[in-house]
Design a protein around this motif. Sequence first.
Motif, PDB file in Angstrom:
ATOM      1  N   ALA A 103     -11.347  -4.496  10.249  1.00 19.00           N
ATOM      2  CA  ALA A 103     -10.651  -3.881  11.380  1.00 19.00           C
ATOM      3  C   ALA A 103     -10.281  -4.902  12.445  1.00 19.00           C
ATOM      4  CB  ALA A 103     -11.519  -2.787  11.979  1.00 19.00           C
ATOM      5  N   ALA A 104     -11.064  -5.962  12.579  1.00 23.09           N
ATOM      6  CA  ALA A 104     -10.767  -6.966  13.600  1.00 23.09           C
ATOM      7  C   ALA A 104      -9.427  -7.632  13.342  1.00 23.09           C
ATOM      8  CB  ALA A 104     -11.890  -8.004  13.637  1.00 23.09           C
ATOM      9  N   SER A 105      -9.023  -7.745  12.052  1.00 22.49           N
ATOM     10  CA  SER A 105      -7.750  -8.408  11.741  1.00 22.49           C
ATOM     11  C   SER A 105      -6.637  -7.427  11.418  1.00 22.49           C
ATOM     12  CB  SER A 105      -7.937  -9.373  10.565  1.00 22.49           C
ATOM     13  OG  SER A 105      -8.396  -8.664   9.414  1.00 22.49           O
ATOM     14  N   GLU A 106      -6.972  -6.255  10.893  1.00 19.03           N
ATOM     15  CA  GLU A 106      -5.953  -5.297  10.455  1.00 19.03           C
ATOM     16  C   GLU A 106      -5.651  -4.222  11.498  1.00 19.03           C
ATOM     17  OE1 GLU A 106      -4.094  -5.516   7.892  1.00 19.03           O
ATOM     18  OE2 GLU A 106      -5.115  -7.041   6.708  1.00 19.03           O
ATOM     19  N   ALA A 107      -6.575  -3.942  12.407  1.00 24.29           N
ATOM     20  CA  ALA A 107      -6.360  -2.891  13.416  1.00 24.29           C
ATOM     21  C   ALA A 107      -6.733  -3.403  14.804  1.00 24.29           C
ATOM     22  CB  ALA A 107      -7.166  -1.659  13.045  1.00 24.29           C
ATOM     23  N   PRO A 108      -6.148  -4.518  15.260  1.00 21.24           N
ATOM     24  CA  PRO A 108      -6.500  -5.041  16.582  1.00 21.24           C
ATOM     25  C   PRO A 108      -6.038  -4.108  17.707  1.00 21.24           C
ATOM     26  CG  PRO A 108      -4.623  -6.215  15.691  1.00 21.24           C
ATOM     27  CD  PRO A 108      -5.099  -5.314  14.601  1.00 21.24           C
ATOM     28  N   VAL A 141      -5.824   3.121   8.481  1.00 22.38           N
ATOM     29  CA  VAL A 141      -7.017   3.556   7.750  1.00 22.38           C
ATOM     30  C   VAL A 141      -7.470   2.389   6.876  1.00 22.38           C
ATOM     31  CG1 VAL A 141      -8.041   5.278   6.245  1.00 22.38           C
ATOM     32  CG2 VAL A 141      -6.104   5.897   7.699  1.00 22.38           C
ATOM     33  N   ILE A 142      -8.763   2.083   6.971  1.00 20.90           N
ATOM     34  CA  ILE A 142      -9.320   0.952   6.223  1.00 20.90           C
ATOM     35  C   ILE A 142     -10.425   1.481   5.312  1.00 20.90           C
ATOM     36  CG2 ILE A 142     -10.536  -1.253   6.377  1.00 20.90           C
ATOM     37  CD1 ILE A 142      -9.261  -1.615   9.137  1.00 20.90           C
ATOM     38  N   ILE A 153      -5.719   4.413  -0.738  1.00 16.45           N
ATOM     39  CA  ILE A 153      -5.802   5.371   0.374  1.00 16.45           C
ATOM     40  C   ILE A 153      -4.427   5.985   0.598  1.00 16.45           C
ATOM     41  CG2 ILE A 153      -6.305   5.691   2.828  1.00 16.45           C
ATOM     42  CD1 ILE A 153      -8.212   3.359   2.686  1.00 16.45           C
ATOM     43  N   GLN A 154      -4.413   7.294   0.865  1.00 17.89           N
ATOM     44  CA  GLN A 154      -3.194   8.007   1.214  1.00 17.89           C
ATOM     45  C   GLN A 154      -3.406   8.809   2.492  1.00 17.89           C
ATOM     46  OE1 GLN A 154      -2.270  10.426  -2.234  1.00 17.89           O
ATOM     47  NE2 GLN A 154      -0.910   8.875  -3.091  1.00 17.89           N
ATOM     48  N   LEU A 155      -2.369   8.885   3.322  1.00 19.03           N
ATOM     49  CA  LEU A 155      -2.328   9.774   4.477  1.00 19.03           C
ATOM     50  C   LEU A 155      -1.387  10.914   4.120  1.00 19.03           C
ATOM     51  CD1 LEU A 155      -2.830  10.630   7.405  1.00 19.03           C
ATOM     52  CD2 LEU A 155      -1.003   9.041   8.094  1.00 19.03           C
ATOM     53  N   VAL A 156      -1.900  12.132   4.117  1.00 20.40           N
ATOM     54  CA  VAL A 156      -1.161  13.284   3.609  1.00 20.40           C
ATOM     55  C   VAL A 156      -0.997  14.321   4.715  1.00 20.40           C
ATOM     56  CG1 VAL A 156      -1.145  15.147   1.898  1.00 20.40           C
ATOM     57  CG2 VAL A 156      -2.036  12.892   1.286  1.00 20.40           C
ATOM     58  N   LEU A 157       0.220  14.806   4.902  1.00 22.45           N
ATOM     59  CA  LEU A 157       0.491  15.940   5.778  1.00 22.45           C
ATOM     60  C   LEU A 157       0.285  17.215   4.980  1.00 22.45           C
ATOM     61  CD1 LEU A 157       1.569  17.084   8.477  1.00 22.45           C
ATOM     62  CD2 LEU A 157       3.865  16.960   7.486  1.00 22.45           C
ATOM     63  N   THR A 176     -10.721  -3.454  -1.517  1.00 19.93           N
ATOM     64  CA  THR A 176     -10.402  -3.220  -0.111  1.00 19.93           C
ATOM     65  C   THR A 176      -9.011  -2.613  -0.016  1.00 19.93           C
ATOM     66  OG1 THR A 176     -11.770  -5.064   0.629  1.00 19.93           O
ATOM     67  CG2 THR A 176     -10.085  -4.291   2.149  1.00 19.93           C
ATOM     68  N   ALA A 177      -8.902  -1.526   0.744  1.00 20.47           N
ATOM     69  CA  ALA A 177      -7.613  -0.837   0.902  1.00 20.47           C
ATOM     70  C   ALA A 177      -7.313  -0.691   2.388  1.00 20.47           C
ATOM     71  CB  ALA A 177      -7.658   0.530   0.231  1.00 20.47           C
ATOM     72  N   VAL A 178      -6.056  -0.986   2.753  1.00 20.99           N
ATOM     73  CA  VAL A 178      -5.629  -0.880   4.149  1.00 20.99           C
ATOM     74  C   VAL A 178      -4.311  -0.110   4.179  1.00 20.99           C
ATOM     75  CG1 VAL A 178      -4.963  -2.100   6.239  1.00 20.99           C
ATOM     76  CG2 VAL A 178      -6.746  -3.059   4.756  1.00 20.99           C
ATOM     77  N   LEU A 179      -4.302   0.983   4.935  1.00 19.91           N
ATOM     78  CA  LEU A 179      -3.084   1.785   5.145  1.00 19.91           C
ATOM     79  C   LEU A 179      -2.623   1.551   6.588  1.00 19.91           C
ATOM     80  CD1 LEU A 179      -2.505   5.490   4.140  1.00 19.91           C
ATOM     81  CD2 LEU A 179      -2.062   4.756   6.472  1.00 19.91           C
ATOM     82  N   GLY A 180      -1.372   1.104   6.747  1.00 20.23           N
ATOM     83  CA  GLY A 180      -0.857   0.853   8.095  1.00 20.23           C
ATOM     84  C   GLY A 180      -1.508  -0.338   8.762  1.00 20.23           C
TER      85      GLY A 180
END
Length: 217
Positions: A103-108, A141-142, A153-157, A176-180
Amino acid sequence: MRLSMIVPVALLGLFAVGCGGSDTPDPNDPSQQQNQYAGQQPGSYNPNQYQQPGQYQQPAPTATTVTPAPTTPAPGGAAAGAPATPIAPAAAQVATLALQGIAASEAPGMQPDGAPFAAQFQEGQVLEQAINIEAGKCYTVIGSGVGIQQLDIQLVLHAAPLPPQVLAQSSGQGATAVLGGKANGCFKNPLPVGGPGKIIVKATAGAGLAAAQIYKK
């Protein structure tokens, strides 16, 4: 001897030869017809006597195994699979600790949205986590797995009665999976209003445990 006695005797011999029995059977003689079938036993059957020359006997039909064609999920559909076994995040500490470093590098500059969630996976199983997709918010999402070769990983409506619609999904390789993430930017809700959704974490290849965390800003 007198000649008158010899001639009658000779004639008598010729008559005996001419009246002798013949070895050739007479087909019109009923006794000969009865002897012709005397060698056959009553009730005997020979299957070959009724088979016509050149007749073809069709072999018995054999069972045929039909293999169904593989199906391909429709584009935009949510990941499908049996549910994984949820576990407490503390039981997946080795995975949750890895989330902080990613998260420190992917979601700053983003904040956690809720607590981490984790599960024990068999290959193909999924873990679903409900999320309220807020208007104007940006999401990352990590996920991190142990023993899993490919994590997705999927983000679903999921706004009923409409079918589930995938809004975003991870594209990396490995456990490791990173969404967004930082490379592509977080996912921002394009709608002016929020809606119900869910995060789907899937062990696409391999088995093990995995944990995930939602971040937003």
